[in-house]
Design a protein around this motif. Structure first.
Motif, PDB file in Angstrom:
ATOM      1  N   LEU A 134      -6.210  -7.402  -1.710  1.00 26.37           N
ATOM      2  CA  LEU A 134      -5.803  -6.099  -2.240  1.00 26.37           C
ATOM      3  C   LEU A 134      -5.139  -5.270  -1.146  1.00 26.37           C
ATOM      4  O   LEU A 134      -4.107  -4.635  -1.365  1.00 26.37           O
ATOM      5  CB  LEU A 134      -7.035  -5.374  -2.797  1.00 26.37           C
ATOM      6  CG  LEU A 134      -6.784  -4.058  -3.524  1.00 26.37           C
ATOM      7  CD1 LEU A 134      -5.956  -4.308  -4.789  1.00 26.37           C
ATOM      8  CD2 LEU A 134      -8.108  -3.394  -3.888  1.00 26.37           C
ATOM      9  N   LEU A 135      -5.734  -5.297   0.049  1.00 30.32           N
ATOM     10  CA  LEU A 135      -5.161  -4.581   1.188  1.00 30.32           C
ATOM     11  C   LEU A 135      -3.777  -5.121   1.518  1.00 30.32           C
ATOM     12  O   LEU A 135      -2.834  -4.361   1.771  1.00 30.32           O
ATOM     13  CB  LEU A 135      -6.089  -4.722   2.396  1.00 30.32           C
ATOM     14  CG  LEU A 135      -5.573  -4.147   3.716  1.00 30.32           C
ATOM     15  CD1 LEU A 135      -5.428  -2.636   3.617  1.00 30.32           C
ATOM     16  CD2 LEU A 135      -6.517  -4.512   4.870  1.00 30.32           C
ATOM     17  N   GLN A 136      -3.646  -6.441   1.497  1.00 32.66           N
ATOM     18  CA  GLN A 136      -2.354  -7.062   1.801  1.00 32.66           C
ATOM     19  C   GLN A 136      -1.294  -6.652   0.783  1.00 32.66           C
ATOM     20  O   GLN A 136      -0.159  -6.357   1.131  1.00 32.66           O
ATOM     21  CB  GLN A 136      -2.511  -8.587   1.822  1.00 32.66           C
ATOM     22  CG  GLN A 136      -1.339  -9.334   2.410  1.00 32.66           C
ATOM     23  CD  GLN A 136      -0.372  -9.829   1.347  1.00 32.66           C
ATOM     24  OE1 GLN A 136      -0.675  -9.737   0.174  1.00 32.66           O
ATOM     25  NE2 GLN A 136       0.763 -10.326   1.774  1.00 32.66           N
ATOM     26  N   ALA A 137      -1.695  -6.574  -0.509  1.00 30.57           N
ATOM     27  CA  ALA A 137      -0.749  -6.187  -1.556  1.00 30.57           C
ATOM     28  C   ALA A 137      -0.314  -4.734  -1.386  1.00 30.57           C
ATOM     29  O   ALA A 137       0.872  -4.395  -1.552  1.00 30.57           O
ATOM     30  CB  ALA A 137      -1.395  -6.392  -2.927  1.00 30.57           C
ATOM     31  N   VAL A 138      -1.263  -3.849  -1.036  1.00 30.61           N
ATOM     32  CA  VAL A 138      -0.932  -2.425  -0.850  1.00 30.61           C
ATOM     33  C   VAL A 138       0.037  -2.248   0.316  1.00 30.61           C
ATOM     34  O   VAL A 138       1.037  -1.531   0.211  1.00 30.61           O
ATOM     35  CB  VAL A 138      -2.223  -1.617  -0.619  1.00 30.61           C
ATOM     36  CG1 VAL A 138      -1.888  -0.191  -0.190  1.00 30.61           C
ATOM     37  CG2 VAL A 138      -3.076  -1.594  -1.881  1.00 30.61           C
ATOM     38  N   VAL A 139      -0.262  -2.913   1.437  1.00 30.80           N
ATOM     39  CA  VAL A 139       0.603  -2.775   2.612  1.00 30.80           C
ATOM     40  C   VAL A 139       1.999  -3.328   2.325  1.00 30.80           C
ATOM     41  O   VAL A 139       3.013  -2.704   2.662  1.00 30.80           O
ATOM     42  CB  VAL A 139      -0.026  -3.505   3.822  1.00 30.80           C
ATOM     43  CG1 VAL A 139       0.949  -3.555   4.988  1.00 30.80           C
ATOM     44  CG2 VAL A 139      -1.310  -2.811   4.242  1.00 30.80           C
ATOM     45  N   THR A 140       2.057  -4.486   1.673  1.00 33.40           N
ATOM     46  CA  THR A 140       3.351  -5.087   1.358  1.00 33.40           C
ATOM     47  C   THR A 140       4.165  -4.179   0.438  1.00 33.40           C
ATOM     48  O   THR A 140       5.366  -3.982   0.638  1.00 33.40           O
ATOM     49  CB  THR A 140       3.149  -6.457   0.685  1.00 33.40           C
ATOM     50  OG1 THR A 140       2.405  -7.302   1.560  1.00 33.40           O
ATOM     51  CG2 THR A 140       4.485  -7.109   0.378  1.00 33.40           C
ATOM     52  N   ARG A 141       3.497  -3.588  -0.563  1.00 34.35           N
ATOM     53  CA  ARG A 141       4.212  -2.702  -1.489  1.00 34.35           C
ATOM     54  C   ARG A 141       4.752  -1.481  -0.766  1.00 34.35           C
ATOM     55  O   ARG A 141       5.868  -1.042  -1.012  1.00 34.35           O
ATOM     56  CB  ARG A 141       3.271  -2.276  -2.614  1.00 34.35           C
ATOM     57  CG  ARG A 141       3.925  -1.360  -3.630  1.00 34.35           C
ATOM     58  CD  ARG A 141       3.011  -1.076  -4.795  1.00 34.35           C
ATOM     59  NE  ARG A 141       2.692  -2.285  -5.521  1.00 34.35           N
ATOM     60  CZ  ARG A 141       1.882  -2.315  -6.579  1.00 34.35           C
ATOM     61  NH1 ARG A 141       1.318  -1.217  -7.012  1.00 34.35           N
ATOM     62  NH2 ARG A 141       1.642  -3.450  -7.204  1.00 34.35           N
ATOM     63  N   ARG A 142       3.954  -0.926   0.134  1.00 34.31           N
ATOM     64  CA  ARG A 142       4.421   0.258   0.872  1.00 34.31           C
ATOM     65  C   ARG A 142       5.608  -0.070   1.750  1.00 34.31           C
ATOM     66  O   ARG A 142       6.566   0.700   1.861  1.00 34.31           O
ATOM     67  CB  ARG A 142       3.278   0.819   1.720  1.00 34.31           C
ATOM     68  CG  ARG A 142       2.220   1.533   0.901  1.00 34.31           C
ATOM     69  CD  ARG A 142       1.260   2.281   1.788  1.00 34.31           C
ATOM     70  NE  ARG A 142       0.296   3.034   0.996  1.00 34.31           N
ATOM     71  CZ  ARG A 142      -0.623   3.821   1.503  1.00 34.31           C
ATOM     72  NH1 ARG A 142      -0.714   3.960   2.807  1.00 34.31           N
ATOM     73  NH2 ARG A 142      -1.456   4.473   0.720  1.00 34.31           N
TER      74      ARG A 142
END
Length: 294
Positions: free
Chosen positions: A278-286
């Motif tokens: 989830l953290l990886q997805a948030v960072v990638t989206r940002r």
């Protein structure tokens, strides 16, 4: 008539991905989804008198997981897995960067060399580390021969030996996503930063690192999660002195036969995996969102 054809074409476009996805979805549902659901069900059951499961609803397994003894093992495991991940990142990043700087024909050779350890039996690699780290091993020979120390000592059966083993085993899983992320960074961006007067350090912090952060996070997940659940490396290089979550889970299922409590511990690892992705997805989206707005 034309409406009918358009509808048929639309259905055909929808049916094609569904057909292609069906084998993968079936495999995932049977061999991933079903075991996870079974683990979830076990968590609320009781241990049978002679092992196994009695289907009596209880929350006792969660209360036991909050015991200070198991929390200490959890935090110790997070510390060891986190240390191994940090060391793998420090080693893996410059290695991946160096591979991207190689001539294209040599990159494949370098990547194959990175993956080669995966083609060697896991136990053989661990026993090789035992040979290296024991009191009569190569490490001691080197230290004594170079005059660093006069006394031989065994590096085995310590947390440091476990960390070294985990870094060695999972380092390729850090290098490969970092290599893919660094290779995607356009060289013109680095040249532009240099042309504008930025030093190499400033270019790294301001350009390269932010753009490759998703690869670093992906590599960290691929190293941290299996390190957290690994029980072979702590068993062989830790000599049973280093107990990690993976060892606890194995013992609950295979030795103690307490499957419900083992399921709770296994669920902790699954939650850690979910949170990190989830953290990886948030960072990638940002990062991708920032790139589009720039």
């Amino acid at each position: 008539m034309s409406d009918l054809r358009q509808r048929q074409r639309r259905l055909a476009r929808l049916a094609e991905p569904a057909v292609l996805l069906t084998p993968g979805l079936l495999f995932t549902a049977i061999f991933v989804g079903a075991p996870v659901l079974l683990v979830l069900a076990y968590m609320f059951a009781e241990r049978g008198r002679f092992g196994g499961v009695e289907w009596t609803f209880t929350l006792e397994n969660f209360r036991r997981a909050n015991d200070a003894l198991y929390l200490d093992v959890l935090w110790s495991s997070i510390g060891i897995a986190g240390t191994a991940t940090a060391i793998a990142l420090v080693i893996g990043y410059p290695t991946a960067y160096a591979i991207t700087r190689l001539p294209r024909r040599w990159r494949t050779v370098a990547l194959v060399l990175v993956v080669v350890p995966f083609w060697t039996n896991f136990l053989i690699r661990m026993y090789a580390w035992i040979v290296l780290l024991n009191s009569q091993g190569v490490v001691n020979d080197t230290l004594v021969g170079s005059g660093v120390t006069d006394e031989r000592r065994s590096f085995l059966y310590t947390d440091g030996a476990v960390v070294a083993g985990l870094v060695y085993v999972y380092l390729p899983l850090m290098i490969l996503p970092l290599y893919a992320a660094i290779e995607r960074v356009e060289g013109e961006l680095m040249e532009a930063s240099s042309d504008l007067g930025a030093s190499k350090v400033r270019t790294f912090w301001s350009v390269l690192l932010p753009l490759t952060l998703p690869g670093a996070i992906t590599g960290s997940i691929l190293v941290f999660v299996p390190s957290l659940g690994n029980f072979v490396v702590p068993e062989l290089l830790g000599g049973g002195k280093t107990v990690m979550v993976g060892n606890l889970i194995r013992d609950q299922f295979l030795k103690v036969q307490d499957w419900p409590f083992g399921s709770v511990l296994a669920f902790v690892v699954v939650v850690a995996l979910f949170v990190m992705f989830l953290l990886q997805a948030v960072v990638t989206r940002r990062i991708e969102g920032g790139g589009r707005h720039a």
